[in-house]
Design a protein around this motif. Structure first.
Motif, PDB file in Angstrom:
ATOM      1  N   HIS A 138       0.844  -1.193   0.000  1.00  0.00           N
ATOM      2  CA  HIS A 138       0.000   0.000   0.000  1.00  0.00           C
ATOM      3  C   HIS A 138       0.879   1.242   0.000  1.00  0.00           C
ATOM      4  CE1 HIS A 138      -3.372  -2.517   1.571  1.00  0.00           C
ATOM      5  NE2 HIS A 138      -4.138  -1.572   1.042  1.00  0.00           N
ATOM      6  N   ALA A 158       0.571   5.703   0.618  1.00  0.00           N
ATOM      7  CA  ALA A 158      -0.269   6.796   1.102  1.00  0.00           C
ATOM      8  C   ALA A 158       0.502   8.097   1.030  1.00  0.00           C
ATOM      9  CB  ALA A 158      -0.721   6.534   2.541  1.00  0.00           C
ATOM     10  N   LYS A 215      -3.937   9.931   2.700  1.00  0.00           N
ATOM     11  CA  LYS A 215      -4.815   9.395   1.658  1.00  0.00           C
ATOM     12  C   LYS A 215      -4.109   8.236   0.949  1.00  0.00           C
ATOM     13  CE  LYS A 215      -8.279  10.793   0.457  1.00  0.00           C
ATOM     14  NZ  LYS A 215      -9.663  10.436   0.898  1.00  0.00           N
ATOM     15  N   LEU A 216      -4.833   7.128   0.800  1.00  0.00           N
ATOM     16  CA  LEU A 216      -4.283   5.967   0.105  1.00  0.00           C
ATOM     17  C   LEU A 216      -4.041   6.297  -1.361  1.00  0.00           C
ATOM     18  CD1 LEU A 216      -6.555   3.176   1.635  1.00  0.00           C
ATOM     19  CD2 LEU A 216      -4.110   3.499   2.055  1.00  0.00           C
ATOM     20  N   THR A 217      -2.898   5.852  -1.869  1.00  0.00           N
ATOM     21  CA  THR A 217      -2.561   6.115  -3.271  1.00  0.00           C
ATOM     22  C   THR A 217      -2.767   4.894  -4.160  1.00  0.00           C
ATOM     23  OG1 THR A 217      -0.240   5.556  -2.821  1.00  0.00           O
ATOM     24  CG2 THR A 217      -0.874   7.891  -2.695  1.00  0.00           C
ATOM     25  N   TYR A 235     -12.395   0.633   1.515  1.00  0.00           N
ATOM     26  CA  TYR A 235     -11.632   1.873   1.367  1.00  0.00           C
ATOM     27  C   TYR A 235     -11.646   2.332  -0.082  1.00  0.00           C
ATOM     28  CZ  TYR A 235      -9.990   0.224   5.884  1.00  0.00           C
ATOM     29  OH  TYR A 235      -9.940  -0.229   7.174  1.00  0.00           O
ATOM     30  N   VAL A 278      -9.603   3.346  -3.064  1.00  0.00           N
ATOM     31  CA  VAL A 278      -8.276   3.278  -3.673  1.00  0.00           C
ATOM     32  C   VAL A 278      -8.506   3.227  -5.184  1.00  0.00           C
ATOM     33  CG1 VAL A 278      -6.052   2.114  -3.762  1.00  0.00           C
ATOM     34  CG2 VAL A 278      -7.452   1.924  -1.705  1.00  0.00           C
ATOM     35  N   MET A 332      -3.391  -1.342   7.118  1.00  0.00           N
ATOM     36  CA  MET A 332      -3.902  -0.049   7.573  1.00  0.00           C
ATOM     37  C   MET A 332      -3.200   0.386   8.865  1.00  0.00           C
ATOM     38  SD  MET A 332      -6.020   0.908   5.242  1.00  0.00           S
ATOM     39  CE  MET A 332      -4.926   0.021   4.108  1.00  0.00           C
ATOM     40  N   ARG A 354      -8.379   5.167   9.064  1.00  0.00           N
ATOM     41  CA  ARG A 354      -9.373   4.370   8.341  1.00  0.00           C
ATOM     42  C   ARG A 354     -10.547   5.238   7.908  1.00  0.00           C
ATOM     43  NH1 ARG A 354      -6.920   0.645  11.808  1.00  0.00           N
ATOM     44  NH2 ARG A 354      -6.778  -1.512  11.004  1.00  0.00           N
ATOM     45  N   LEU A 403     -10.585   8.342   7.269  1.00  0.00           N
ATOM     46  CA  LEU A 403     -10.165   9.263   6.208  1.00  0.00           C
ATOM     47  C   LEU A 403     -10.271   8.601   4.838  1.00  0.00           C
ATOM     48  CD1 LEU A 403      -8.874  12.064   5.587  1.00  0.00           C
ATOM     49  CD2 LEU A 403      -6.646  10.936   5.811  1.00  0.00           C
ATOM     50  N   ASN A 404     -10.073   7.288   4.785  1.00  0.00           N
ATOM     51  CA  ASN A 404     -10.078   6.565   3.511  1.00  0.00           C
ATOM     52  C   ASN A 404     -11.318   5.707   3.307  1.00  0.00           C
ATOM     53  OD1 ASN A 404      -7.242   7.006   2.232  1.00  0.00           O
ATOM     54  ND2 ASN A 404      -6.828   6.624   4.415  1.00  0.00           N
TER      55      ASN A 404
END
Length: 795
Positions: A312, A314, A319-321, A353, A355, A391, A406, A408-409
């Protein structure tokens, strides 16, 4: 001939209370079960029945050189011995999706415990002794136990010469199924990440561990057919697989559900069904087969063990990328439900989430390990364990609170899944996390009191291994997403027959479906639906059998949704016919029959304004109204085999957990103090039953977190612990407090707005427990279940 079935002849519900949708009504079989009076499949009896026994392989992969049954046949009291060569038709394999499982082994055995021969005798001990006298000569073959041995250039094929079910994107015959999910550009998104975390996760093989072992009674019929009384999850699927092997048309294979002592996916595949029927048809006598616990471990599929590789990224603001992952599921010797498990694991690999850029691959292997298939959570459990650990790693690296990260995403209604499907019903992921985090924490050091130390509250419990020295508390969070119902274009429907008539001066509704009641409470919900829609008190639930259309499987959290939908649909059609009788009879005398919206309430026909038009008993008189109707949810699509895009799922369910654990870091012992859960159930049709389902699923998740695992020898592929002595499941002493917060956000596409609920809590409870143990110990812990040696560093 007749048999005493483990199923009741009919359950009548109603004691003067309304007991409709939304009320906590009690199970009609509840008292019988808690007092030990309920008749399960293993309690069935027939006055002249024989006992069946299965001879199983003692090796995992070997050629069968010879089978000698002479001594077994000569045993007094033995009526029949059958091997592959004695099967009555050329159809000698079966399977849920791929017909690759032999009724009895032929040519070779592919896993430890595979059925090789069957025996019928006049006493169970005679049958067991006779089976032990069958001489089987094996020639060992190399065992395939993992991905390296399965896909090596010189790998032995588990299923040689069978490539008809392999399609172009499956790279090796020892791979059952492969599903990629590709959306956006994960490689480009990785370059934008400020933080990247990676992990390799291992998930153990879990057993369904239902308490009622596999059992059934096959009774030959005078017309040359057979009637099977069986504990199963899907009567019509069993019928579809059995009839060709028996050489009978489906209408001559009659099936009635007997009492089921739990299932959790382990009864979705056939076990002893065909064997009992074969012996009954061969001998002309009823044949009963009951597994002992040792046989049960070999007689049903298990949860797929898995290796999961996750990456993963971020941004620094959290923010997850992107996500890149590969999930390898061990399907064992036969396909079972592996293709569908792969579909779930891959399509839900991101979790709840957002993504945008993902590159996912999931595969299931053929190996010589025990066959694996359906179990509560069905592929999503393994993925949730990995993505939730990720996470926590990301939150730690970013210095953020794990709940806030969590949230936030978190996805919400309108979010787009990695498959391109839009989530078009409520997805309150952030709210569930907020609710579970807001629950009061249990008090610290609750083992201490003025009266001393209560060791039951400590790690190790009554073993009295610690009095609190070195005990550290940890708190962890997790949230999961699970699909509801069958997916990927499967024609998922159910059937219900509803009858309304006057019996002994009362209006009585009768509901007849083929739904397998395995403990989920469908027998209660169906009566609640009938009361609500038909306005009656008395409802009889007929035994489930194949004399009514299919209800599909009791799995995938689908029965209340789909069979409940069918019961509702049939009730509505019955109501319309009843009202039509009234319109014809009374319409000329009272204009409301033609102008008002009419309802059935309290045994009367009333207008929407509350005016009573007539009593239902008077209206029906000698009329009987009966309807059998199907109900289908909206259609789904297969996932694209190369990109994984497609609207593959019907509905999603969400649950969040907070685990509180106490760990003795010196001894490696864990005590789970609390597992709080918040879950969106859409509509709680029976709140008491809903909470029970959530608590039950939570406890199964606890089991795989800290104790449950089938151990397979990597050199021989033999099962090392096929008993409850060595395979541990949570008892009442291990089960923590499980407070539940229900959220009811209706799904407009579902009957009454409900969501399937039984599986989601199994997902998030496991990673929540692991997160809490990590917080207590500071260890990475990338494997479930956690064992004491993982906490003490002794291995």
């Amino acid at each position: 001939m007749s048999a005493t079935s483990g199923a009741p002849t009919g359950i009548t519900q109603g004691s003067g209370t309304k007991g409709g949708i939304g009320e906590s009504t009690l199970r009609p079989d509840g008292i019988l079960k808690v007092t030990g009076e309920f008749a399960y499949a293993s309690d069935m009896w027939h006055e002249d029945m024989l006992w069946g026994q299965i001879l199983r392989s003692t090796v995992a992969h070997a050629e069968i050189v010879s089978i000698d049954t002479a001594e077994a046949l000569a045993t007094p009291g033995v009526h029949a011995v059958m091997t592959y060569d004695d099967l009555p038709t050329d159809v000698r394999t079966y399977g849920l999706e791929i017909q690759d499982t032999p009724v009895l082994a032929h040519g070779k055995v592919r896993h430890h415990g595979e059925p090789v021969a069957i025996v019928a005798a006049d006493h169970p001990e005679t049958a067991r002794r006779a089976a032990a006298k069958i001489k089987v000569e094996y020639r060992d073959l190399p065992v395939i136990t993992d991905e390296a041995s399965a896909t090596a250039p010189d790998a032995v094929l588990v299923h040689e010469g069978r490539d008809d079910h392999h399609i172009g994107h499956v790279p090796h015959p020892n791979i059952v199924h492969r599903q990629p999910i590709v959306r956006g550009d994960a490689a480009a998104a990785a370059a934008r990440a400020d933080v990247v975390v990676r992990g390799e996760y291992h998930f153990g093989m879990q057993d369904q561990a239902f308490l009622g072992p596999e059992s059934g009674l096959a009774v030959p019929e005078e017309d040359g057919g057979v009637h099977l009384y069986i504990a199963t999850q899907w009567l019509h699927s069993d019928l579809r697989q059995m009839a060709p092997v028996l050489g009978l048309p489906e209408d001559k294979v009659r099936m009635t559900l007997s009492g089921v002592g739990g299932a959790f996916g382990g009864r979705e595949d056939l076990s002893m069904q065909i064997h009992a029927c074969l012996l009954a048809l061969r001998t002309g006598k009823p044949v009963k087969i009951v597994y002992n616990r040792f046989e049960s471990f070999f007689g049903h599929v298990h949860r797929h063990p898995a290796r999961l590789f996750y990456e993963h990224g971020a941004t620094k603001d959290g923010k997850l990328t992107h996500l890149v992952c590969r999930i390898v599921l061990d399907g064992g010797a036969y396909a079972s439900a592996s293709p569908a498990v792969v579909g779930n694991a891959s399509s839900l690999a991101v979790g709840p989430y957002v993504v945008d850029d993902v590159d996912i691959e999931a595969v299931a292997l053929y190996t010589n390990n025990p066959p694996c298939g359906a179990m509560r959570g069905f592929g999503a459990v393994q993925a949730c364990f990995a993505y939730e650990a990720q996470m926590d790693k990301l939150a730690h690296r970013l210095g953020m609170d794990p709940v806030r990260f969590r949230q936030l995403n978190a996805m919400e209604q309108g979010a787009v899944m990695p498959t391109g499907q839009i989530v078009d019903s409520p997805a309150p992921v952030a709210e569930l996390l907020r609710r579970v985090a807001a629950m009061p924490l249990p008090p610290e050091r609750q083992w201490e009191s003025s009266e001393g130390v209560d060791v039951r509250q400590l790690p190790g419990g009554l073993s009295n291994t610690t009095h609190g020295e070195g005990v550290v508390r940890g708190v962890g969070y997790a949230v999961g997403i699970k699909n509801v119902g069958f997916s990927e274009g499967f024609d998922d429907y159910s059937t219900a027959r509803v009858r309304l008539e006057v019996v002994a001066g009362q209006a009585v509704a009768t509901v007849h479906t083929a739904m397998a009641e395995v403990g989920q409470g469908g027998v209660t919900v169906h009566a609640q639906i009938a009361r609500t829609e038909l306005g009656v008190t008395q409802v009889t639930i007929n035994p489930a059998d194949t004399q009514v259309g299919s209800a599909g499987s009791t799995s995938a959290s689908r029965q209340t949704y789909v069979t409940g939908g069918a019961v509702k649909n049939s009730c509505e059609l019955v109501r319309e016919r009843v009202l039509e009788i009234g319109r014809r009879r009374f319409g000329t005398y009272h204009p409301a029959w033609a102008t008002a919206e009419l309802l059935l309430e309290g045994g009367k026909v009333v207008t929407d304004g509350g005016e009573v038009l007539c009593d239902l008993v008077d209206l029906l008189a000698d009329d009987v109204v009966e309807v059998e109707a199907e109900w289908r949810h909206r259609p789904t699509q297969p996932f694209d085999p190369h990109t994984g895009q497609g609207d593959g799922h019907v509905q999603y369910s969400f649950a969040a957990h907070r685990a509180v654990v106490e760990v003795d870091t010196e001894l490696g012992l864990v005590k789970v103090i609390e597992l709080a859960c918040a879950q969106d159930v859409g509509k709680a049709l029976n709140p008491l039953s809903v909470i029970g389902q959530i608590q039950g699923g939570t406890t199964q998740g606890l089991g795989i977190a800290v104790m449950e695992e089938i151990v397979v020898d990597p050199r021989t592929a033999k099962v090392r612990n096929p008993s409850f002595t060595d395979y541990l499941i949570p008892t009442i002493l291990d089960t923590p407090t499980i407070p539940v917060d229900l959220l009811e956000l209706a799904d407009d596409h579902a009957p009454y707005g409900l969501r399937g609920i039984g599986e989601a809590p199994t997902l998030s409870s496991t990673p929540a427990v692991l997160a809490a143990i990590r917080e207590a110990t500071g260890l990475e812990l990338n494997r479930a279940p956690v064992r004491p040696e993982h906490l003490t560093g002794t291995t």
